[in-house]
Design a protein around this motif. Structure first.
Motif: not given
Length: 435
Positions: A238, A240-242, A244-246, A248, A253, A308
């Motif tokens: 989660r 990682k997804k967060l 990647e979304g915030r 890119p 990152r 990250s």
């Protein structure tokens, strides 16, 4: 006739497995040597930890420019075993080696197995394409590459062989790859040791007879291990997804992740959670005063590092988390501390990676047979309790953990609900018949 065919098959796999083993063994030896040098340098010059965000920018830029085809990491290797449509780029081996060494040099909390598996997979696939073997032989060579990398980097050849088979499909093992995986893992381990690599020696835990009372305590222990495994798997994915979304762009990152690790380091005031953390793993076997939250801090450091985008594996950090957790649980439950650390060390990774057999064998190879039958019980129960999740979303599943019929095809964990009530097949992608 059959005897002649069997002899030819045996000779082929002895040769091919040995070739993969040599490649994996040399790669692991180089990797472990560089990793040891990086760790020594960081420990002697702690100021470099402050530059982890800058290192994240540099590593991220390298991967953004040349690493897109290999960004899948271990999941790319597992996907290739099943789909086999494209060759794993040979650049994966040097790039993941460099990225992991730099991660450790500047203080990131990561492990070794991911690097070893990816190096083994890319080298084995390069050999398969060089020799123009059949698709079935190629898949078996890839399993051998996974086994050779894992077995040689940890000095556990039998566990490496089983891991190479068990990690590919949850709950099912492809025994057609057993011989090449075993040969590659054993040869890889011999080559790595022959090149002067000395693996960590863990204390042999106290022998404990199994009784009804002890079994009850191990069941409580297993529930706690499963809960921590779920927190690690879900937390890392989660986060990682967060991110990647915030954020890119990978370099930024990773810089943000590096900055967070530096902040955590200064917050806790100790270097114990940087890098591999092997000294604390060993300490967990012998110190009844180990801080009770040591496992939680290492989990957080590792989730931030890997989530990250930094390079490395999960095994050694999860060994740290499991051993420290086992130390605490053993004290609470009245079990021997050294045995609790040994069981927790193996069972936590077994639950997170869905590999209870390989990690039970690995525990025996690392600490001795006194860990039996306790580690098998805890690893199996924790594996079942974690549900249909794991650190490798590309793992396939052919039958749900809670039972039921075989699925008509193998489904990646990433496409399956965590707790499906019935078999679901959300994708029409075809799988090779052998796996």
């Amino acid at each position: 006739m059959n005897l002649s065919r069997s002899a030819r098959s045996l000779a082929q796999w002895l040769l091919l497995g040995a070739l993969v083993g040599v490649l994996c063994g040399v790669a692991s030896a180089v990797f472990l040597f560089l990793l040891d040098q990086a760790t020594r340098f960081r420990e002697q010059h702690l100021v470099v930890v402050y530059t982890l965000p800058v290192a994240g920018l540099v590593i991220g830029a390298l991967y953004a420019r040349w690493g897109q085809p290999i960004r899948g990491g271990n999941n790319l290797v597992i996907d290739t075993v099943h789909e086999g449509d494209q060759q794993i780029p040979l650049r994966m081996a040097p790039m993941v080696l460099l990225g992991t060494v730099l991660t450790h040099l500047f203080g990131g909390s990561a492990g070794r197995e991911g690097t070893a598996v990816q190096m083994g997979g890319s080298l084995a696939d390069a050999l398969a394409h060089r020799l123009r073997v059949s698709p079935d032989t190629r898949r078996e060579l890839l399993a051998a590459g996974i086994a050779g990398g894992f077995g040689s980097v940890f000095g556990t050849p039998i566990a490496g062989a089983v891991f190479g088979l068990e990690v590919v499909v949850v709950g099912r093992m492809g025994y057609e790859a057993l011989l090449p995986a075993l040969v590659a893992s054993v040869v890889g381990d011999l080559v790595t040791r022959g090149l002067g690599i000395v693996h960590t020696v863990y204390p042999a835990p106290t022998a404990l007879a199994l009784s009804a009372g002890v079994l009850a305590r191990w069941l409580v222990f297993a529930v706690a291990v499963a809960a921590v495994a779920i927190v690690f798997v879900e937390g890392t994915h989660r986060l990682k997804k967060l991110l990647e979304g915030r954020v890119p762009w990978l370099p930024v990152r990773m810089a943000v992740g590096g900055l967070a690790v530096v902040g955590l380091w200064k917050l806790v005031g100790t270097t114990a959670y940087l890098g591999l953390g092997v000294p604390t793993i060993v300490r967990s076997f012998v110190d009844p005063d180990l801080p009770e939250l040591a496992f939680a801090w290492k989990l957080l450091f590792t989730a931030v590092t890997l989530g990250s985008g930094f390079l490395g594996g999960e095994v050694t950090p999860l060994f740290f988390v499991g051993a420290a957790l086992g130390n605490v649980l053993a004290r609470w439950l009245g079990l021997p501390v050294d045995l609790g650390a040994a069981v927790g060390m193996a069972a936590l990774f077994a639950a997170a990676a869905n590999t209870p057999l390989a990690l039970s064998i690995m525990a025996v190879e690392l600490v001795g047979a006194s860990v039996l039958p306790h580690v098998v019980i805890v690893a199996t129960v924790a594996y079942l309790l974690t549900g249909h999740r794991g650190i490798y979303p590309a793992q396939r599943i052919g039958r749900l953990k809670h039972g039921g019929p075989l699925l008509s095809r193998l489904i990646p964990l990433r496409e399956l609900p965590v707790e499906p009530s019935q078999p679901q097949e959300p994708s029409t992608r075809q799988e090779p018949s052998k796996r």
